[in-house]
Every structure is written in structure tokens, then in C-alpha cells.
Write a protein that holds these residues in place. Structure first.
Motif, PDB file in Angstrom:
ATOM      1  N   LYS A  32       0.889  -1.167   0.000  1.00  0.00           N
ATOM      2  CA  LYS A  32       0.000   0.000   0.000  1.00  0.00           C
ATOM      3  C   LYS A  32       0.924   1.213   0.000  1.00  0.00           C
ATOM      4  O   LYS A  32       1.652   1.432   0.982  1.00  0.00           O
ATOM      5  CB  LYS A  32      -0.866  -0.052   1.265  1.00  0.00           C
ATOM      6  CG  LYS A  32      -1.977   0.956   1.304  1.00  0.00           C
ATOM      7  CD  LYS A  32      -2.792   0.721   2.579  1.00  0.00           C
ATOM      8  CE  LYS A  32      -3.461   2.001   3.010  1.00  0.00           C
ATOM      9  NZ  LYS A  32      -3.960   1.913   4.379  1.00  0.00           N
ATOM     10  N   ILE A  33       0.926   1.933  -1.086  1.00  0.00           N
ATOM     11  CA  ILE A  33       1.938   2.992  -1.249  1.00  0.00           C
ATOM     12  C   ILE A  33       1.283   4.368  -1.324  1.00  0.00           C
ATOM     13  O   ILE A  33       0.302   4.576  -2.050  1.00  0.00           O
ATOM     14  CB  ILE A  33       2.787   2.740  -2.528  1.00  0.00           C
ATOM     15  CG1 ILE A  33       3.427   1.351  -2.452  1.00  0.00           C
ATOM     16  CG2 ILE A  33       3.856   3.815  -2.687  1.00  0.00           C
ATOM     17  CD1 ILE A  33       4.211   0.959  -3.689  1.00  0.00           C
ATOM     18  N   TYR A  34       1.852   5.288  -0.568  1.00  0.00           N
ATOM     19  CA  TYR A  34       1.378   6.680  -0.554  1.00  0.00           C
ATOM     20  C   TYR A  34       1.658   7.314  -1.920  1.00  0.00           C
ATOM     21  O   TYR A  34       2.783   7.220  -2.431  1.00  0.00           O
ATOM     22  CB  TYR A  34       2.129   7.427   0.551  1.00  0.00           C
ATOM     23  CG  TYR A  34       1.784   8.892   0.718  1.00  0.00           C
ATOM     24  CD1 TYR A  34       0.873   9.298   1.686  1.00  0.00           C
ATOM     25  CD2 TYR A  34       2.410   9.873  -0.054  1.00  0.00           C
ATOM     26  CE1 TYR A  34       0.585  10.633   1.878  1.00  0.00           C
ATOM     27  CE2 TYR A  34       2.116  11.212   0.121  1.00  0.00           C
ATOM     28  CZ  TYR A  34       1.211  11.586   1.095  1.00  0.00           C
ATOM     29  OH  TYR A  34       0.920  12.915   1.277  1.00  0.00           O
ATOM     30  N   ARG A  35       0.658   7.931  -2.490  1.00  0.00           N
ATOM     31  CA  ARG A  35       0.839   8.585  -3.787  1.00  0.00           C
ATOM     32  C   ARG A  35       0.433  10.044  -3.699  1.00  0.00           C
ATOM     33  O   ARG A  35      -0.593  10.386  -3.100  1.00  0.00           O
ATOM     34  CB  ARG A  35      -0.026   7.914  -4.865  1.00  0.00           C
ATOM     35  CG  ARG A  35       0.152   6.449  -5.036  1.00  0.00           C
ATOM     36  CD  ARG A  35       1.566   6.053  -5.407  1.00  0.00           C
ATOM     37  NE  ARG A  35       2.075   6.672  -6.612  1.00  0.00           N
ATOM     38  CZ  ARG A  35       1.935   6.153  -7.840  1.00  0.00           C
ATOM     39  NH1 ARG A  35       1.311   5.000  -7.992  1.00  0.00           N
ATOM     40  NH2 ARG A  35       2.446   6.768  -8.887  1.00  0.00           N
ATOM     41  N   TYR A  36       1.234  10.889  -4.278  1.00  0.00           N
ATOM     42  CA  TYR A  36       0.894  12.311  -4.345  1.00  0.00           C
ATOM     43  C   TYR A  36       1.639  12.922  -5.516  1.00  0.00           C
ATOM     44  O   TYR A  36       2.846  12.737  -5.669  1.00  0.00           O
ATOM     45  CB  TYR A  36       1.284  13.013  -3.030  1.00  0.00           C
ATOM     46  CG  TYR A  36       0.997  14.498  -3.029  1.00  0.00           C
ATOM     47  CD1 TYR A  36      -0.272  14.987  -3.325  1.00  0.00           C
ATOM     48  CD2 TYR A  36       2.001  15.417  -2.735  1.00  0.00           C
ATOM     49  CE1 TYR A  36      -0.530  16.347  -3.322  1.00  0.00           C
ATOM     50  CE2 TYR A  36       1.739  16.783  -2.726  1.00  0.00           C
ATOM     51  CZ  TYR A  36       0.474  17.234  -3.026  1.00  0.00           C
ATOM     52  OH  TYR A  36       0.211  18.586  -3.018  1.00  0.00           O
ATOM     53  N   ASN A  37       0.872  13.629  -6.351  1.00  0.00           N
ATOM     54  CA  ASN A  37       1.493  14.294  -7.490  1.00  0.00           C
ATOM     55  C   ASN A  37       0.895  15.693  -7.580  1.00  0.00           C
ATOM     56  O   ASN A  37      -0.303  15.844  -7.802  1.00  0.00           O
ATOM     57  CB  ASN A  37       1.208  13.497  -8.777  1.00  0.00           C
ATOM     58  CG  ASN A  37       1.895  14.102  -9.982  1.00  0.00           C
ATOM     59  OD1 ASN A  37       2.518  15.170  -9.881  1.00  0.00           O
ATOM     60  ND2 ASN A  37       1.796  13.431 -11.117  1.00  0.00           N
ATOM     61  N   THR A  38       1.718  16.679  -7.392  1.00  0.00           N
ATOM     62  CA  THR A  38       1.205  18.064  -7.404  1.00  0.00           C
ATOM     63  C   THR A  38       0.625  18.434  -8.761  1.00  0.00           C
ATOM     64  O   THR A  38      -0.192  19.334  -8.875  1.00  0.00           O
ATOM     65  CB  THR A  38       2.332  19.071  -7.074  1.00  0.00           C
ATOM     66  OG1 THR A  38       3.452  18.769  -7.893  1.00  0.00           O
ATOM     67  CG2 THR A  38       2.729  19.014  -5.621  1.00  0.00           C
ATOM     68  N   GLU A  39       1.036  17.709  -9.798  1.00  0.00           N
ATOM     69  CA  GLU A  39       0.620  18.100 -11.150  1.00  0.00           C
ATOM     70  C   GLU A  39      -0.750  17.547 -11.566  1.00  0.00           C
ATOM     71  O   GLU A  39      -1.391  18.109 -12.441  1.00  0.00           O
ATOM     72  CB  GLU A  39       1.680  17.656 -12.168  1.00  0.00           C
ATOM     73  CG  GLU A  39       2.956  18.481 -12.034  1.00  0.00           C
ATOM     74  CD  GLU A  39       4.097  17.929 -12.851  1.00  0.00           C
ATOM     75  OE1 GLU A  39       3.905  16.937 -13.574  1.00  0.00           O
ATOM     76  OE2 GLU A  39       5.201  18.490 -12.749  1.00  0.00           O
ATOM     77  N   ASP A  40      -1.192  16.437 -10.932  1.00  0.00           N
ATOM     78  CA  ASP A  40      -2.481  15.887 -11.380  1.00  0.00           C
ATOM     79  C   ASP A  40      -3.674  16.423 -10.588  1.00  0.00           C
ATOM     80  O   ASP A  40      -4.828  16.076 -10.882  1.00  0.00           O
ATOM     81  CB  ASP A  40      -2.452  14.346 -11.385  1.00  0.00           C
ATOM     82  CG  ASP A  40      -2.375  13.745  -9.977  1.00  0.00           C
ATOM     83  OD1 ASP A  40      -2.506  14.493  -8.996  1.00  0.00           O
ATOM     84  OD2 ASP A  40      -2.153  12.528  -9.880  1.00  0.00           O
ATOM     85  N   GLY A  41      -3.409  17.241  -9.594  1.00  0.00           N
ATOM     86  CA  GLY A  41      -4.506  17.887  -8.864  1.00  0.00           C
ATOM     87  C   GLY A  41      -5.237  16.980  -7.883  1.00  0.00           C
ATOM     88  O   GLY A  41      -6.156  17.418  -7.193  1.00  0.00           O
TER      89      GLY A  41
ATOM     90  N   HIS B 130      -3.228  10.079  -1.691  1.00  0.00           N
ATOM     91  CA  HIS B 130      -4.006   8.864  -1.494  1.00  0.00           C
ATOM     92  C   HIS B 130      -3.056   7.663  -1.493  1.00  0.00           C
ATOM     93  O   HIS B 130      -1.842   7.832  -1.673  1.00  0.00           O
ATOM     94  CB  HIS B 130      -5.037   8.710  -2.625  1.00  0.00           C
ATOM     95  CG  HIS B 130      -4.421   8.648  -3.989  1.00  0.00           C
ATOM     96  ND1 HIS B 130      -3.979   9.760  -4.670  1.00  0.00           N
ATOM     97  CD2 HIS B 130      -4.118   7.591  -4.789  1.00  0.00           C
ATOM     98  CE1 HIS B 130      -3.449   9.404  -5.830  1.00  0.00           C
ATOM     99  NE2 HIS B 130      -3.518   8.091  -5.921  1.00  0.00           N
ATOM    100  N   TYR B 131      -3.593   6.491  -1.272  1.00  0.00           N
ATOM    101  CA  TYR B 131      -2.771   5.271  -1.287  1.00  0.00           C
ATOM    102  C   TYR B 131      -3.194   4.408  -2.472  1.00  0.00           C
ATOM    103  O   TYR B 131      -4.384   4.267  -2.755  1.00  0.00           O
ATOM    104  CB  TYR B 131      -2.959   4.473   0.003  1.00  0.00           C
ATOM    105  CG  TYR B 131      -2.351   5.153   1.211  1.00  0.00           C
ATOM    106  CD1 TYR B 131      -1.067   4.841   1.648  1.00  0.00           C
ATOM    107  CD2 TYR B 131      -3.072   6.113   1.920  1.00  0.00           C
ATOM    108  CE1 TYR B 131      -0.509   5.465   2.747  1.00  0.00           C
ATOM    109  CE2 TYR B 131      -2.521   6.743   3.024  1.00  0.00           C
ATOM    110  CZ  TYR B 131      -1.241   6.412   3.435  1.00  0.00           C
ATOM    111  OH  TYR B 131      -0.695   7.040   4.520  1.00  0.00           O
TER     112      TYR B 131
END
Lengths: 237, 129
Positions: free
Chosen positions: A6-15, A19-20
Motif C-alpha cells: 500500500k503505497i502513498y501517492r501524491y502528485n502536485t501536477e495531477d490535482g 491517497h494510497y
């Protein structure tokens, strides 16, 4: 064995908000590194997954991350060490997340620079013009703190640092200790006065998280106690 | 960066003490004093005398001796100061601006002084013979 990540995901570019994402690695082995699993996910399932890595041997310190709630280097922890087939991977806490598991290390490096982590002795002429002699016992005094690889596992596991990012943090104190207790160096007073400030060593509440988290097994809390003692007694012993 | 290091372990350094240093030392020294004060208090009140035998007559008997009144004032002052300094440290985790931090520190110090003074006066001078 099948491992669920279960990996933390965050991308400033996709708005999207943080989330995981869940990934399954079907053919993992118990001696696989967590880094191997991440490489497997990135290579075969989601090429956009971002994390830092370099040497993969616990030396460069670039792959510090929070694995099942505890800071580790992904290249030093085996699947069997975690004792579960459910692994949650998050970025280290207390530093701004740039993307997925990558954090902005600049605040950490600023704290590191603030303690003057370099040899200072401009007025001390070297007797033979070649080297500054030091006995093995004198070298032993700060041997432990020379092992730091600046991975930030300690600083980002510290509750005082989470509460206030202006605290210099254990890693900076460890690196100050390395020079303060080096009897060839002349900058101990400067460093101790810096660490005596409000955001210096006194923010340490002796939680021992740093010592637990250190992948190099440095006795960090002891090093911090050495610095506190030097400040209060005015003696470097 | 002014002195050439001497070879060997012990070196003297000048570090200017500040409020944080004093507060940290206070926590340690007051804790050392609290160990005998609190443990003897617990031993006496809860084990030797027993909580069910503590009544007004016992308090009157205890406070008839000035030594016990001084002991109780010390217990009040040190435990309360130790706790207030701990509270200041906890609040510092949540207050990030320097000015409110100073205000909180002064409020806690004054609170400690006032309550300790009221308690001290009540224990030392307020006992009717």
C-alpha cells in the motif's frame, strides 16, 4: 509469496489529493528487499511511481522511507524482517512531499549546514606541515557519529521535529558531535553556542525514536546527551 | 574558533547559559529533589499512616511541627514548578511564534508563583494553634 504493497501517492501536477495505491507483487521472496519490491512495481506495474534510490546498499542514504509506520532505508529492510505480507510505504514525516515517496530535503540540509559540519582550525599551524596527529583513543571518542550518512531517518522520526520543523534535529546534532569531540578541531565553542539556542539540543525530549530509526546503529540519543553535558558543564570530555 | 585545541580529551569551552539551558537544568535538578520528597511523602501517607487514617486530626498533628509544614511547601513548590515547566515544553510544540511563547512562559511562571505563594502562606502561616 504474495506481498501486498500500500503505497502513498501524491502528485502536485495531477490535482488529486494524497491517497494510497495498492499493488500486489505475486512472486516475492522473503529475502527480497523492500526496495526490490518498489523496483518491481515501478518496472512492471506503474512507471509513474516515484522514489529516490542510488547505491541500494545502505551507504548513500537516499531511500529513507516510512515502512509499516517506522523509518527504514528500503535497501536495508528485508521482507522477512517486517514479519507480514501487508506492507505500507509512506514518505518520511516532517518534510514537504514533492511526489509520492520523494520529500524536499532542503530544510533538513539547512539544519545540517547550520551546525558548521566541517573542520575548522585556521589558526592552528600543523607542526610538521603534513598532518594533525591524533591518538586512536582520541579518534574513538567520536567514532560513532562519523557513521552518519544523512539519510534523515532519525530527524524525520523525531516527534519534536514533527511539532516544529525549526528544531535542528538529531542528524544535525550528530554531525555537530562529530566535530565538537574531535580534539583537532577549534570550532566546538561556536557549534555548542548554536546548539544552545531554543531550537537546538534543548528541544530533544529523549524519545529515542532517532536511535531506533538509525540504519547505521548510531547511539544518537547518547550523542545528544554528550552535547547537552558539554553545554551545561563547559567541558568537552 | 579562537583557541588552538590541546591534545587529550578534556577541553574547556565557554557556552553562554540562556533561558533554555536554565529551564532544562531546572527540570533535572528539581526531579532529583522530587525523588526523596515524593517517595517519602507516599511512603508516609499511604503506607505508614494509611490513606483511611488521614483526617483533620492527623493534619493538625502533622502541621503542628514547622518542619512538616516546610516539607509540604517544598513538595508543593517543586512538583508544581516541575509540572509547569513540562507544560511549557508541551505548549511550545503547538505555539510556533516567539511572542506568544514568551507570554505563555510568563503566565505559567506567574501562575506557579501565585499558587505556590498562596499555598505556602496557607501551610506556614495559616495553621491555627
Amino acid at each position: 509469496m504474495k506481498i501486498t504493497l500500500k503505497i502513498y501517492r501524491y502528485n502536485t501536477e495531477d490535482g488529486k489529493p494524497p491517497h494510497y495505491d495498492t499493488f500486489v507483487v505475486p512472486d516475492a521472496e522473503e529475502n527480497d528487499l523492500v526496495l526490490d519490491l518498489l523496483e518491481c512495481v515501478r518496472g512492471y506495474q506503474d512507471g509513474t511511481l516515484s522514489f529516490r534510490r542510488s547505491c541500494a546498499h545502505g551507504i548513500c542514504g537516499s531511500d529513507a522511507m516510512r515502512i509499516n509506520g517506522r523509518n527504514y532505508l528500503a535497501c536495508k529492510v528485508l521482507v522477512k524482517d517486517l514479519g507480514t505480507d501487508q506492507i505500507t510505504i509512506e514518505p518520511i514525516l516532517g518534510l514537504p512531499v514533492l511526489k509520492d515517496l520523494i520529500v524536499d530535503m532542503n530544510p533538513f540540509y539547512e539544519h545540517y549546514r547550520s551546525v558548521l559540519p566541517f573542520f575548522m582550525c585556521p589558526d592552528d599551524p600543523v607542526a610538521d606541515g603534513k598532518e594533525r596527529i591524533q591518538t586512536p583513543e582520541e579518534r574513538e571518542r567520536y567514532d560513532d557519529t562519523t557513521k552518519c550518512i544523512l539519510c534523515a531517518c532519525c530527524t524525520t522520526s523525531c516527534p519534536s521535529f514533527w511539532a516544529d520543523g525549526r528544531y535542528v534535529g538529531p542528524a544535525a546534532i550528530v554531525n555537530a558531535h562529530r566535530f565538537i569531540f574531535d580534539n583537532r578541531d577549534c570550532g566546538a565553542e561556536d557549534r555548542l553556542n548554536i546548539l544552545n539556542e531554543q531550537m537546538g539540543v534543548w528541544r530533544c525530549r529523549t524519545a529515542f525514536n532517532c536511535t531506533e530509526a538509525c540504519p547505521r546503529d548510531i547511539n544518537i540519543t547518547k550523542a545528544i546527551a554528550d552535547v547537552k553535558k558539554a553545554i551545561t558543564t563547559g567541558k568537552i570530555e | 574558533m579562537t583557541t588552538v585545541p590541546e591534545h587529550g580529551y578534556t577541553r574547556q569551552v565557554k557556552v553562554k547559559p540562556n533561558y533554555e539551558t536554565i529551564a532544562w537544568q531546572w527540570m533535572r535538578y528539581s526531579a532529583v529533589l522530587l525523588i526523596p520528597l515524593v517517595w517519602f511523602h507516599v511512603l508516609l501517607q499511604d503506607v505508614i499512616v494509611g490513606v483511611h487514617r488521614i483526617d483533620l486530626d492527623y493534619v493538625q498533628l502533622r502541621w503542628a511541627t514547622l518542619g512538616w509544614r516546610v516539607y509540604d511547601v517544598l513538595l508543593l513548590g517543586f512538583t508544581f514548578a516541575h509540572g509547569m515547566n513540562g507544560l511549557r515544553q508541551v505548549l511550545n510544540d503547538y505555539i510556533h511564534n516567539e511572542k506568544p511563547r514568551r507570554v505563555v512562559a510568563w503566565v505559567l511562571l506567574l501562575g506557579w508563583a501565585v499558587i505556590t505563594a498562596i499555598g505556602g502562606i496557607a501551610i506556614i502561616a495559616g495553621v491555627r494553634k
